[in-house]
Each structure stands twice: as structure tokens, then as C-alpha cells.
Design a protein around this motif. Structure first.
Motif, PDB file in Angstrom:
ATOM      1  N   ARG A  29     -15.796  61.084  72.561  1.00  0.00           N
ATOM      2  CA  ARG A  29     -14.349  61.245  72.537  1.00  0.00           C
ATOM      3  C   ARG A  29     -13.757  60.677  73.820  1.00  0.00           C
ATOM      4  NH1 ARG A  29     -16.303  65.263  69.370  1.00  0.00           N
ATOM      5  NH2 ARG A  29     -15.002  65.966  67.608  1.00  0.00           N
ATOM      6  N   ASP A  30     -12.566  60.106  73.696  1.00  0.00           N
ATOM      7  CA  ASP A  30     -11.905  59.587  74.885  1.00  0.00           C
ATOM      8  C   ASP A  30     -11.175  60.720  75.604  1.00  0.00           C
ATOM      9  OD1 ASP A  30      -9.522  60.046  73.496  1.00  0.00           O
ATOM     10  OD2 ASP A  30      -9.155  57.934  73.055  1.00  0.00           O
ATOM     11  N   ARG A  31     -10.437  60.386  76.632  1.00  0.00           N
ATOM     12  CA  ARG A  31      -9.787  61.430  77.443  1.00  0.00           C
ATOM     13  C   ARG A  31      -8.714  62.184  76.675  1.00  0.00           C
ATOM     14  NH1 ARG A  31      -6.034  57.985  81.714  1.00  0.00           N
ATOM     15  NH2 ARG A  31      -5.158  56.503  80.210  1.00  0.00           N
ATOM     16  N   TYR A  32      -8.303  61.638  75.530  1.00  0.00           N
ATOM     17  CA  TYR A  32      -7.325  62.319  74.681  1.00  0.00           C
ATOM     18  C   TYR A  32      -7.990  63.103  73.543  1.00  0.00           C
ATOM     19  CZ  TYR A  32      -4.356  58.963  77.099  1.00  0.00           C
ATOM     20  OH  TYR A  32      -3.726  58.201  78.074  1.00  0.00           O
ATOM     21  N   GLY A  33      -9.318  63.131  73.551  1.00  0.00           N
ATOM     22  CA  GLY A  33     -10.038  63.871  72.521  1.00  0.00           C
ATOM     23  C   GLY A  33     -10.198  63.122  71.211  1.00  0.00           C
ATOM     24  N   ARG A  34      -9.943  61.807  71.217  1.00  0.00           N
ATOM     25  CA  ARG A  34     -10.015  61.017  69.982  1.00  0.00           C
ATOM     26  C   ARG A  34     -11.373  60.342  69.834  1.00  0.00           C
ATOM     27  NH1 ARG A  34      -5.178  56.944  71.043  1.00  0.00           N
ATOM     28  NH2 ARG A  34      -6.611  56.541  72.782  1.00  0.00           N
ATOM     29  N   ARG A  35     -11.785  60.157  68.590  1.00  0.00           N
ATOM     30  CA  ARG A  35     -12.982  59.378  68.287  1.00  0.00           C
ATOM     31  C   ARG A  35     -12.549  58.050  67.680  1.00  0.00           C
ATOM     32  NH1 ARG A  35     -15.705  63.094  64.118  1.00  0.00           N
ATOM     33  NH2 ARG A  35     -17.468  61.643  64.228  1.00  0.00           N
ATOM     34  N   ALA A  36     -13.118  56.956  68.191  1.00  0.00           N
ATOM     35  CA  ALA A  36     -12.817  55.632  67.638  1.00  0.00           C
ATOM     36  C   ALA A  36     -13.494  55.512  66.281  1.00  0.00           C
ATOM     37  CB  ALA A  36     -13.312  54.543  68.576  1.00  0.00           C
ATOM     38  N   ALA A  37     -12.742  55.088  65.269  1.00  0.00           N
ATOM     39  CA  ALA A  37     -13.276  55.104  63.906  1.00  0.00           C
ATOM     40  C   ALA A  37     -12.999  53.798  63.180  1.00  0.00           C
ATOM     41  CB  ALA A  37     -12.663  56.258  63.118  1.00  0.00           C
ATOM     42  N   LEU A  38     -13.983  53.390  62.379  1.00  0.00           N
ATOM     43  CA  LEU A  38     -13.799  52.356  61.368  1.00  0.00           C
ATOM     44  C   LEU A  38     -13.494  53.083  60.066  1.00  0.00           C
ATOM     45  CD1 LEU A  38     -16.819  50.056  62.249  1.00  0.00           C
ATOM     46  CD2 LEU A  38     -14.397  49.492  62.548  1.00  0.00           C
ATOM     47  N   ILE A  39     -12.422  52.686  59.421  1.00  0.00           N
ATOM     48  CA  ILE A  39     -11.943  53.431  58.257  1.00  0.00           C
ATOM     49  C   ILE A  39     -11.947  52.538  57.029  1.00  0.00           C
ATOM     50  CG2 ILE A  39     -10.021  54.770  57.312  1.00  0.00           C
ATOM     51  CD1 ILE A  39      -9.137  55.101  60.328  1.00  0.00           C
ATOM     52  N   ALA A  40     -12.594  52.990  55.975  1.00  0.00           N
ATOM     53  CA  ALA A  40     -12.627  52.218  54.733  1.00  0.00           C
ATOM     54  C   ALA A  40     -11.219  52.137  54.152  1.00  0.00           C
ATOM     55  CB  ALA A  40     -13.579  52.866  53.727  1.00  0.00           C
ATOM     56  N   ASP A  41     -10.884  50.982  53.617  1.00  0.00           N
ATOM     57  CA  ASP A  41      -9.567  50.801  53.009  1.00  0.00           C
ATOM     58  C   ASP A  41      -9.489  51.625  51.727  1.00  0.00           C
ATOM     59  OD1 ASP A  41      -7.161  49.993  51.989  1.00  0.00           O
ATOM     60  OD2 ASP A  41      -7.654  47.866  51.869  1.00  0.00           O
ATOM     61  N   ASP A  48      -9.762  69.403  59.849  1.00  0.00           N
ATOM     62  CA  ASP A  48     -10.582  70.210  60.750  1.00  0.00           C
ATOM     63  C   ASP A  48     -10.107  70.135  62.199  1.00  0.00           C
ATOM     64  OD1 ASP A  48     -11.348  67.685  61.542  1.00  0.00           O
ATOM     65  OD2 ASP A  48     -13.457  67.894  60.947  1.00  0.00           O
ATOM     66  N   GLY A  49      -8.982  69.431  62.435  1.00  0.00           N
ATOM     67  CA  GLY A  49      -8.417  69.340  63.781  1.00  0.00           C
ATOM     68  C   GLY A  49      -8.907  68.156  64.589  1.00  0.00           C
ATOM     69  N   SER A  50      -9.929  67.435  64.103  1.00  0.00           N
ATOM     70  CA  SER A  50     -10.416  66.271  64.830  1.00  0.00           C
ATOM     71  C   SER A  50      -9.424  65.118  64.698  1.00  0.00           C
ATOM     72  CB  SER A  50     -11.797  65.851  64.318  1.00  0.00           C
ATOM     73  OG  SER A  50     -11.746  65.538  62.937  1.00  0.00           O
ATOM     74  N   VAL A  51      -9.440  64.247  65.684  1.00  0.00           N
ATOM     75  CA  VAL A  51      -8.489  63.133  65.736  1.00  0.00           C
ATOM     76  C   VAL A  51      -9.258  61.818  65.756  1.00  0.00           C
ATOM     77  CG1 VAL A  51      -6.594  62.062  67.020  1.00  0.00           C
ATOM     78  CG2 VAL A  51      -6.851  64.555  67.016  1.00  0.00           C
ATOM     79  N   LEU A  52      -8.878  60.926  64.866  1.00  0.00           N
ATOM     80  CA  LEU A  52      -9.495  59.605  64.790  1.00  0.00           C
ATOM     81  C   LEU A  52      -8.515  58.545  65.275  1.00  0.00           C
ATOM     82  CD1 LEU A  52     -11.129  59.747  61.222  1.00  0.00           C
ATOM     83  CD2 LEU A  52     -12.161  60.398  63.420  1.00  0.00           C
ATOM     84  N   ARG A  53      -8.997  57.670  66.136  1.00  0.00           N
ATOM     85  CA  ARG A  53      -8.223  56.498  66.536  1.00  0.00           C
ATOM     86  C   ARG A  53      -8.739  55.301  65.756  1.00  0.00           C
ATOM     87  NH1 ARG A  53      -9.323  52.215  69.786  1.00  0.00           N
ATOM     88  NH2 ARG A  53     -11.200  53.200  70.646  1.00  0.00           N
ATOM     89  N   PRO A  54      -7.915  54.680  64.918  1.00  0.00           N
ATOM     90  CA  PRO A  54      -8.386  53.479  64.223  1.00  0.00           C
ATOM     91  C   PRO A  54      -8.817  52.433  65.251  1.00  0.00           C
ATOM     92  CG  PRO A  54      -6.364  54.272  63.217  1.00  0.00           C
ATOM     93  CD  PRO A  54      -6.551  55.058  64.493  1.00  0.00           C
ATOM     94  N   ALA A  55     -10.102  52.177  65.327  1.00  0.00           N
ATOM     95  CA  ALA A  55     -10.646  51.308  66.372  1.00  0.00           C
ATOM     96  C   ALA A  55     -10.214  49.867  66.167  1.00  0.00           C
ATOM     97  CB  ALA A  55     -12.178  51.397  66.364  1.00  0.00           C
ATOM     98  N   GLY A  56     -10.079  49.163  67.292  1.00  0.00           N
ATOM     99  CA  GLY A  56      -9.894  47.719  67.236  1.00  0.00           C
ATOM    100  C   GLY A  56      -8.502  47.238  66.924  1.00  0.00           C
ATOM    101  N   LEU A  57      -7.495  48.088  67.078  1.00  0.00           N
ATOM    102  CA  LEU A  57      -6.114  47.679  66.823  1.00  0.00           C
ATOM    103  C   LEU A  57      -5.322  47.702  68.124  1.00  0.00           C
ATOM    104  CD1 LEU A  57      -5.188  49.551  63.514  1.00  0.00           C
ATOM    105  CD2 LEU A  57      -6.103  47.235  63.788  1.00  0.00           C
ATOM    106  N   GLY A  58      -4.434  46.739  68.278  1.00  0.00           N
ATOM    107  CA  GLY A  58      -3.560  46.670  69.436  1.00  0.00           C
ATOM    108  C   GLY A  58      -2.231  46.069  69.037  1.00  0.00           C
TER     109      GLY A  58
END
Length: 308
Positions: A116-128, A75-85
Motif C-alpha cells: 500500500r502507498d502512503r494513502y493506503g491504496r493498492r495499485a491495481a490492474l482492473i479487467a474491463d 471491504d474498505g480497501s482502496v484500489l488505485r487504477p495503476a498506470g494512469l496519469g
């Protein structure tokens, strides 16, 4: 320029000896002598029962995995896997290939807020997607990447309930020296190596020789000369986070720690401590960093106060 001073006006030699004698008793009383203890292990009561993966989970189909590790859905949305560095800054992150293998072209279950952050991303927790079942207690994709040593856990609001499991997975990768852990943690005494990582999220290990203090900032000093050595800066937010666990920055003096965060230059390499979860107590010298080790003068050190 504000001068760093210790909390007591007494002779620093006497203060250092007194702290050295009292620290083991004080730290034992507050539970900090457990090897590998993490300050995140004692979160504020409000977060104790919070699930890692809130339900219900949303679902989406992954159309692309960007070089940054962000997931682009159909759908064009962007997810940032939260909590990773860790694993790259301004380049392809070290965990992108693993993400492509696991989720590219597949449906995923995730939890993400509307912001959404300044890049249009949503921070997400993703099930394995490799887990046998998806549940709020189930493993996350982030946890799988941490176990492989491809990423580092980055404390942030969305992931605090997940941190105990994530840090355990990260510890497994560290023990086995997988991927990023072949070079990490960086030795606090190795200033050249720290400066090479400026602007990147990483983990630094070493003894906190003493804790300096000004009106607004506590300084976790890893070296003799604060204008060139590694420092952890604990401002109001970090002080409050430590206080929520019954701690003060001064309690960390003399401890061997792993400190995670983004390195920047402040008259020497520095990391700003905003959360207690950024500090892990390494426990003993056997877990000291490689490549520069403990030559920051932890024993018998007398540190001048104020300007040097």
C-alpha cells in the motif's frame, strides 16, 4: 554548480554537423526511424511473455469512486487504477465519470499486490467489465479509458506488460483528438504552457536539439538556453533503462519525440526520465505539437556548452 558539457571536446559546430549526417544511419540501424515508434516496444527479454492481467484475479464490489479516481471496495480497501496519469491534479480526475458509469456498484475483477502507498491504496490492474470475457490477454479498464483519451499511460512496474496494448489505445485517441488530446501534446517550445502544468503528469513534444552530459545526468535539451527551456533529465535509473534496450541518451539527439512525465521547474520546465517507456519517437514533423510548434530552433542551431 555542475556544468553541462557535450560528450566530445571538439568544435560544437563540427559535432552538430557530424551528428546530423550520422544520426539517420545510426538510428535506422537500431530501428528508431519507424514513425510513432515507442522505446517500450523493445522491452527487456524477461518481460516479453509476461501477461498483462495475471491470474487468478481477485474480485470485489465497488462501493464508491473517489474524486481521485480511486475505487473504494465494500471491504474498505482502496484500489488505485495503476498506470494512469493526466487529467487533473488535486481535483477530480477526467476519468472519474467514466469509472462511475462502468464500475460503481458493480463487481470487478482485478490484480493488486499487497503493498500500500502512503494513502493506503493498492495499485491495481482492473479487467474491463465491458469486455466479453476476462482473461490474462483481455482488455483492462485502463485500456478503455486510454482509448477514450480520458487518461494518459504512466509507465510503472505493475503495468509494463500492458504498455504495448495501452499505448496503441492511447495512439488511437491521439489520432482522433479525443478528450485530453485536444490540447496535447504540449509544445516543448511553449514555456508558458509547460509552466502552467507544473506538478502534473503530461506529454511534451518537440525536437531534442542536443544531449548534454555531466558525471551523473544526461540532459535532453529541447531549447537553446537550458536555464529556461524544456529539458529531459536522464539519471542513473533512466540510463540503465535505455541501456537495457541497447540505447544511450546521445542516440536521441535530433529526434522529434513525445516525452511523458511530471513537469517540474529546474531553471526551466523539466521531466525526469526514469524509464525508456517515457519516450516515444514521433517520427516526422507532421506529428509535431500544436500551439508553439517547432520554433525551438531545431535547424542550424549551434549550442554553447557549459554555463550560459
Amino acid at each position: 554548480m555542475a556544468m553541462r558539457t557535450t560528450s566530445k571536446p571538439s568544435d560544437p559546430r563540427v559535432c552538430a554537423r557530424v551528428r546530423a549526417r550520422l544520426a539517420p544511419w545510426l538510428l535506422a540501424a537500431i530501428g528508431l526511424l519507424v514513425p510513432g515508434a515507442v522505446l517500450a516496444a523493445s522491452p527487456p527479454p524477461a518481460s516479453v511473455s509476461a501477461p498483462c492481467l495475471p491470474v487468478p484475479l481477485a474480485r470485489g464490489h465497488v462501493a464508491d469512486v473517489m474524486a481521485s479516481g480511486d475505487l473504494v471496495l465494500d471491504d474498505g480497501s482502496v484500489l488505485r487504477p495503476a498506470g494512469l496519469g493526466g487529467g487533473g491534479a488535486g481535483t477530480t480526475v477526467s476519468w472519474r465519470a467514466a469509472l462511475v458509469e462502468r464500475v460503481a456498484g458493480r463487481e470487478i475483477a482485478f490484480a493488486a499486490g499487497p503493498a500500500r502507498d502512503r494513502y493506503g491504496r493498492r495499485a491495481a490492474l482492473i479487467a474491463d467489465p465491458g469486455a466479453t470475457a476476462v482473461a490474462e490477454e483481455g482488455p483492462t479498464l485502463q485500456q478503455a479509458l486510454l482509448r477514450e483519451g480520458l487518461a494518459l499511460a504512466r509507465p510503472e512496474d505493475a503495468v509494463l506488460a500492458c504498455l504495448p496494448a495501452w499505448l496503441a489505445a492511447e495512439a488511437e485517441a491521439r489520432r482522433e483528438r479525443r478528450a485530453l488530446w485536444r490540447q496535447l501534446p504540449l509544445a516543448a517550445a511553449n514555456i508558458a504552457a509547460l509552466r502552467a502544468q507544473q506538478g502534473r503528469f503530461t506529454i511534451v513534444a518537440g525536437h531534442i536539439l542536443d544531449v548534454g552530459k555531466t558525471a551523473r545526468v544526461d540532459y535532453l535539451n529541447f531549447g537553446r538556453v537550458w536555464r529556461q527551456d524544456m529539458t529531459g533529465r536522464v539519471e542513473a535509473e533512466g540510463q540503465a533503462s535505455l541501456a537495457a534496450r541497447g540505447l544511450a541518451p546521445a542516440d536521441l539527439a535530433g529526434r522529434l519525440v513525445r516525452l511523458r512525465g511530471t513537469l517540474f521547474e529546474a531553471g526551466g520546465p523539466a521531466i525526469t526520465v526514469r524509464r525508456a517507456e517515457q519516450i516515444e519517437l514521433a517520427g516526422d514533423a507532421a506529428q509535431a505539437p500544436r500551439g508553439g510548434g517547432m520554433e525551438n530552433g531545431a535547424e542550424g542551431r549551434v549550442r554553447p556548452t557549459g554555463d550560459e
